[in-house]
Write a protein that holds these residues in place. Sequence first.
Motif, PDB file in Angstrom:
ATOM      1  N   TRP A   1       0.777  -1.185  -0.040  1.00 18.27           N
ATOM      2  CA  TRP A   1      -0.199  -0.052  -0.132  1.00 18.27           C
ATOM      3  C   TRP A   1       1.039   1.339   0.063  1.00 18.27           C
ATOM      4  CZ3 TRP A   1      -0.889   4.019   3.600  1.00 18.27           C
ATOM      5  CH2 TRP A   1      -2.115   4.863   3.133  1.00 18.27           C
ATOM      6  N   ARG A   2       2.014   1.272   0.808  1.00 19.14           N
ATOM      7  CA  ARG A   2       2.706   2.735   0.869  1.00 19.14           C
ATOM      8  C   ARG A   2       3.348   2.839  -0.477  1.00 19.14           C
ATOM      9  NH1 ARG A   2       5.985   0.453   5.689  1.00 19.14           N
ATOM     10  NH2 ARG A   2       4.191  -0.202   6.820  1.00 19.14           N
ATOM     11  N   ARG A   3       3.492   1.978  -1.253  1.00 21.58           N
ATOM     12  CA  ARG A   3       4.465   2.351  -2.487  1.00 21.58           C
ATOM     13  C   ARG A   3       3.132   2.426  -3.895  1.00 21.58           C
ATOM     14  NH1 ARG A   3       8.835  -1.992  -3.540  1.00 21.58           N
ATOM     15  NH2 ARG A   3       8.830  -0.588  -5.469  1.00 21.58           N
ATOM     16  N   THR A   4       2.051   2.155  -3.561  1.00 20.83           N
ATOM     17  CA  THR A   4       0.950   2.312  -4.716  1.00 20.83           C
ATOM     18  C   THR A   4       0.436   3.803  -4.372  1.00 20.83           C
ATOM     19  OG1 THR A   4       0.319   0.136  -4.510  1.00 20.83           O
ATOM     20  CG2 THR A   4      -1.360   1.628  -5.191  1.00 20.83           C
ATOM     21  N   THR A   5       0.246   4.263  -5.660  1.00 19.60           N
ATOM     22  CA  THR A   5      -0.216   5.735  -5.928  1.00 19.60           C
ATOM     23  C   THR A   5      -1.253   5.566  -6.754  1.00 19.60           C
ATOM     24  OG1 THR A   5       1.305   6.214  -7.836  1.00 19.60           O
ATOM     25  CG2 THR A   5       2.332   6.593  -5.511  1.00 19.60           C
ATOM     26  N   LEU A   6      -2.018   6.458  -6.628  1.00 19.05           N
ATOM     27  CA  LEU A   6      -3.098   6.980  -7.746  1.00 19.05           C
ATOM     28  C   LEU A   6      -2.843   6.955  -8.830  1.00 19.05           C
ATOM     29  CD1 LEU A   6      -5.664   9.441  -5.705  1.00 19.05           C
ATOM     30  CD2 LEU A   6      -5.860   6.792  -6.056  1.00 19.05           C
ATOM     31  N   THR A   7      -1.596   7.528  -9.233  1.00 22.77           N
ATOM     32  CA  THR A   7      -1.141   7.359 -10.587  1.00 22.77           C
ATOM     33  C   THR A   7      -0.847   5.996 -11.279  1.00 22.77           C
ATOM     34  OG1 THR A   7       0.000   9.770 -10.195  1.00 22.77           O
ATOM     35  CG2 THR A   7       1.020   8.462 -11.892  1.00 22.77           C
ATOM     36  N   GLU A   8      -0.086   5.195 -10.176  1.00 24.37           N
ATOM     37  CA  GLU A   8       0.131   3.896 -10.605  1.00 24.37           C
ATOM     38  C   GLU A   8      -1.180   3.158 -10.892  1.00 24.37           C
ATOM     39  OE1 GLU A   8       2.200   0.328 -11.599  1.00 24.37           O
ATOM     40  OE2 GLU A   8       2.764   2.462 -11.558  1.00 24.37           O
ATOM     41  N   VAL A   9      -2.243   3.438 -10.143  1.00 29.04           N
ATOM     42  CA  VAL A   9      -3.343   2.720 -10.223  1.00 29.04           C
ATOM     43  C   VAL A   9      -4.149   3.069 -11.690  1.00 29.04           C
ATOM     44  CG1 VAL A   9      -5.756   2.540  -9.545  1.00 29.04           C
ATOM     45  CG2 VAL A   9      -4.038   2.337  -7.920  1.00 29.04           C
ATOM     46  N   ALA A  10      -3.862   4.160 -12.145  1.00 29.08           N
ATOM     47  CA  ALA A  10      -4.405   4.917 -13.403  1.00 29.08           C
ATOM     48  C   ALA A  10      -3.677   4.169 -14.325  1.00 29.08           C
ATOM     49  CB  ALA A  10      -4.446   6.384 -13.426  1.00 29.08           C
ATOM     50  N   ARG A  11      -2.263   4.300 -14.300  1.00 29.55           N
ATOM     51  CA  ARG A  11      -1.490   3.463 -15.437  1.00 29.55           C
ATOM     52  C   ARG A  11      -1.977   2.026 -15.390  1.00 29.55           C
ATOM     53  NH1 ARG A  11       2.145   0.273 -16.285  1.00 29.55           N
ATOM     54  NH2 ARG A  11       2.986  -0.427 -14.068  1.00 29.55           N
ATOM     55  N   ARG A  12      -2.105   1.357 -14.374  1.00 30.40           N
ATOM     56  CA  ARG A  12      -2.407  -0.042 -14.508  1.00 30.40           C
ATOM     57  C   ARG A  12      -3.951  -0.366 -15.049  1.00 30.40           C
ATOM     58  NH1 ARG A  12       0.575  -4.244 -10.716  1.00 30.40           N
ATOM     59  NH2 ARG A  12       2.559  -2.950 -10.240  1.00 30.40           N
ATOM     60  N   ALA A  13      -4.489   0.830 -14.891  1.00 33.06           N
ATOM     61  CA  ALA A  13      -6.130   0.554 -15.150  1.00 33.06           C
ATOM     62  C   ALA A  13      -6.153   0.922 -16.711  1.00 33.06           C
ATOM     63  CB  ALA A  13      -6.987   1.557 -14.339  1.00 33.06           C
ATOM     64  N   GLY A  14      -5.272   1.614 -16.992  1.00 30.93           N
ATOM     65  CA  GLY A  14      -5.242   2.370 -18.603  1.00 30.93           C
ATOM     66  C   GLY A  14      -6.163   3.672 -19.118  1.00 30.93           C
ATOM     67  N   VAL A  15      -5.993   4.105 -17.827  1.00 29.85           N
ATOM     68  CA  VAL A  15      -6.898   5.636 -17.865  1.00 29.85           C
ATOM     69  C   VAL A  15      -5.934   6.756 -17.292  1.00 29.85           C
ATOM     70  CG1 VAL A  15      -8.926   4.379 -17.311  1.00 29.85           C
ATOM     71  CG2 VAL A  15      -7.676   5.157 -15.496  1.00 29.85           C
ATOM     72  N   SER A  16      -6.613   7.754 -17.414  1.00 26.84           N
ATOM     73  CA  SER A  16      -5.894   8.992 -17.098  1.00 26.84           C
ATOM     74  C   SER A  16      -6.025   9.323 -15.522  1.00 26.84           C
ATOM     75  CB  SER A  16      -6.216  10.208 -17.463  1.00 26.84           C
ATOM     76  OG  SER A  16      -7.562  10.601 -17.200  1.00 26.84           O
ATOM     77  N   ARG A  17      -4.930   9.910 -14.999  1.00 28.49           N
ATOM     78  CA  ARG A  17      -4.905  10.206 -13.303  1.00 28.49           C
ATOM     79  C   ARG A  17      -6.000  10.709 -13.186  1.00 28.49           C
ATOM     80  NH1 ARG A  17       0.273  13.217 -12.070  1.00 28.49           N
ATOM     81  NH2 ARG A  17      -1.089  14.742 -13.053  1.00 28.49           N
ATOM     82  N   MET A  18      -6.819  11.582 -13.773  1.00 32.04           N
ATOM     83  CA  MET A  18      -7.983  12.618 -13.412  1.00 32.04           C
ATOM     84  C   MET A  18      -8.977  11.439 -13.317  1.00 32.04           C
ATOM     85  SD  MET A  18      -6.787  15.412 -12.620  1.00 32.04           S
ATOM     86  CE  MET A  18      -8.501  15.802 -12.122  1.00 32.04           C
ATOM     87  N   THR A  19      -9.098  10.522 -14.257  1.00 32.03           N
ATOM     88  CA  THR A  19     -10.234   9.444 -13.980  1.00 32.03           C
ATOM     89  C   THR A  19     -10.360   9.008 -12.810  1.00 32.03           C
ATOM     90  OG1 THR A  19     -10.058   9.096 -16.624  1.00 32.03           O
ATOM     91  CG2 THR A  19     -11.267   7.580 -15.179  1.00 32.03           C
TER      92      THR A  19
END
Length: 183
Positions: free
Chosen positions: A22-40
């Motif tokens: 959890w500590r190393r996971t960011t919303l940016t990384e989640v967006a990248r893995r989901a294939g969407v923009s950070r804003m999404t």
Amino acid sequence: MKTTATDGYLDAARDCILDLGWRRTTLTEVARRAGVSRMTIYRSWSDMSTLLGDLMTREWAGVVTAIDPESSITDQIVDSVRSLRGNELFQRIVELDPELLLPYLLNRRGRSRDLILELIEGAIREGQSVGTIRAGNPVVMARSLVLAAHGFVLSGHTMVDDDVSEEDLADEARLLITKVLAP
């Protein structure tokens, strides 16, 4: 079951937490893995804590609701304990970021625990109506069982050794629940 975009984002977050913690996971990384923009992602979750709350609610509710509803309340609770302890996301959080669980143990119940309480209360009420469960306040009884189950979920592994197996503990949990509910 219908999959939504939110499920895909939560799946991406789950994968990140399993891979990175959890500590190393960011919303940016989640967006990248989901294939969407950070804003999404930011439109749904303002921070990782909010996203984690939704992920844990989905994960724990999924574990508990997957248990056979036709089995006894005792088996449902013991099977839920086993399933939660064996859940890879739960194991990873306990292994890397156990402090994430503290608010739910010390300060508040959380949505998934409310769901669990609702299911147990309903089963207790049903058992009381047919005389298979003793009289008493089903809310207090359900909360007491959940508190007892916490020990088996969170600390059960510390009690397993050459003298006591996980199955021994599960059998004792069954006995405990059965005696608490016996008419």
